[in-house]
Design a protein around this motif. Structure first.
Motif, PDB file in Angstrom:
ATOM      1  N   LYS A  40       0.770  -1.262   0.212  1.00 55.51           N
ATOM      2  CA  LYS A  40       0.004  -0.121  -0.133  1.00 55.51           C
ATOM      3  C   LYS A  40       0.972   1.268   0.066  1.00 55.51           C
ATOM      4  O   LYS A  40       2.044   1.462   0.848  1.00 55.51           O
ATOM      5  CB  LYS A  40      -0.869  -0.113   1.107  1.00 55.51           C
ATOM      6  CG  LYS A  40      -2.001   1.172   1.279  1.00 55.51           C
ATOM      7  CD  LYS A  40      -2.680   1.020   2.415  1.00 55.51           C
ATOM      8  CE  LYS A  40      -3.707   2.254   2.278  1.00 55.51           C
ATOM      9  NZ  LYS A  40      -4.756   2.304   3.084  1.00 55.51           N
ATOM     10  N   THR A  80       1.812   5.233   0.788  1.00 50.81           N
ATOM     11  CA  THR A  80       1.387   6.208   1.947  1.00 50.81           C
ATOM     12  C   THR A  80       1.378   7.396   1.189  1.00 50.81           C
ATOM     13  O   THR A  80       1.619   7.477  -0.064  1.00 50.81           O
ATOM     14  CB  THR A  80       2.582   6.359   2.975  1.00 50.81           C
ATOM     15  OG1 THR A  80       3.810   6.629   2.148  1.00 50.81           O
ATOM     16  CG2 THR A  80       2.773   4.937   3.799  1.00 50.81           C
ATOM     17  N   ASN A  81       0.873   8.332   1.611  1.00 50.31           N
ATOM     18  CA  ASN A  81       0.527   9.881   1.011  1.00 50.31           C
ATOM     19  C   ASN A  81       1.926  10.334   0.686  1.00 50.31           C
ATOM     20  O   ASN A  81       2.157  10.837  -0.644  1.00 50.31           O
ATOM     21  CB  ASN A  81      -0.056  10.916   1.913  1.00 50.31           C
ATOM     22  CG  ASN A  81      -1.369  10.655   1.945  1.00 50.31           C
ATOM     23  OD1 ASN A  81      -2.104   9.975   1.317  1.00 50.31           O
ATOM     24  ND2 ASN A  81      -2.152  11.093   3.055  1.00 50.31           N
ATOM     25  N   LYS A  82       3.053   9.985   1.370  1.00 47.93           N
ATOM     26  CA  LYS A  82       4.363  10.569   0.949  1.00 47.93           C
ATOM     27  C   LYS A  82       4.724   9.790  -0.380  1.00 47.93           C
ATOM     28  O   LYS A  82       5.342  10.456  -1.226  1.00 47.93           O
ATOM     29  CB  LYS A  82       5.402  10.209   2.134  1.00 47.93           C
ATOM     30  CG  LYS A  82       6.778  10.825   1.864  1.00 47.93           C
ATOM     31  CD  LYS A  82       7.517  10.677   3.111  1.00 47.93           C
ATOM     32  CE  LYS A  82       8.907  11.152   2.966  1.00 47.93           C
ATOM     33  NZ  LYS A  82       9.904  11.008   4.021  1.00 47.93           N
ATOM     34  N   ASP A  83       4.640   8.455  -0.132  1.00 51.66           N
ATOM     35  CA  ASP A  83       4.752   7.595  -1.577  1.00 51.66           C
ATOM     36  C   ASP A  83       4.152   8.161  -2.862  1.00 51.66           C
ATOM     37  O   ASP A  83       4.818   8.440  -3.902  1.00 51.66           O
ATOM     38  CB  ASP A  83       4.521   6.284  -1.427  1.00 51.66           C
ATOM     39  CG  ASP A  83       5.673   5.310  -0.372  1.00 51.66           C
ATOM     40  OD1 ASP A  83       6.847   6.202  -0.257  1.00 51.66           O
ATOM     41  OD2 ASP A  83       5.199   4.470   0.228  1.00 51.66           O
TER      42      ASP A  83
END
Length: 86
Positions: free
Chosen positions: A2, A4-7
């Motif tokens: 999944k 993340t927002n950072k990814d």
């Protein structure tokens, strides 16, 4: 795996514009005609970062897509120094 927002932000320099267009669609019951400005903004963003990616790749600069922390500076430099055509 999944993201993340950072990814997501690292992989998609136009994440903010993309999310804004989705929010507009949701707010307007998926009436695309009411969200054209958001779509245009997203497309301009994608075109800009696509050009940055291509330019960096052709010059051998890595990473081809600049790190999130460097993008604002790179955007300012391109706006000053590069002509964009349709």
């Amino acid at each position: 795996m999944k993201l993340t927002n950072k990814d997501a932000a690292r992989l998609n320099p136009c994440l903010k514009e993309q999310e804004q267009s989705y929010q507009c669609l949701n707010k307007n019951n998926f009436d695309h005609s009411k969200c054209e400005n958001y779509f245009d903004n997203y497309n301009i963003c994608k075109k800009f970062w696509g050009k940055v990616y291509s330019d960096r790749r052709s010059k051998g600069l890595t990473p081809y897509m600049p790190d999130v922390e460097d993008r604002e500076k790179i955007k300012e430099e391109y706006i000053k120094n590069v002509q964009f055509t349709s």
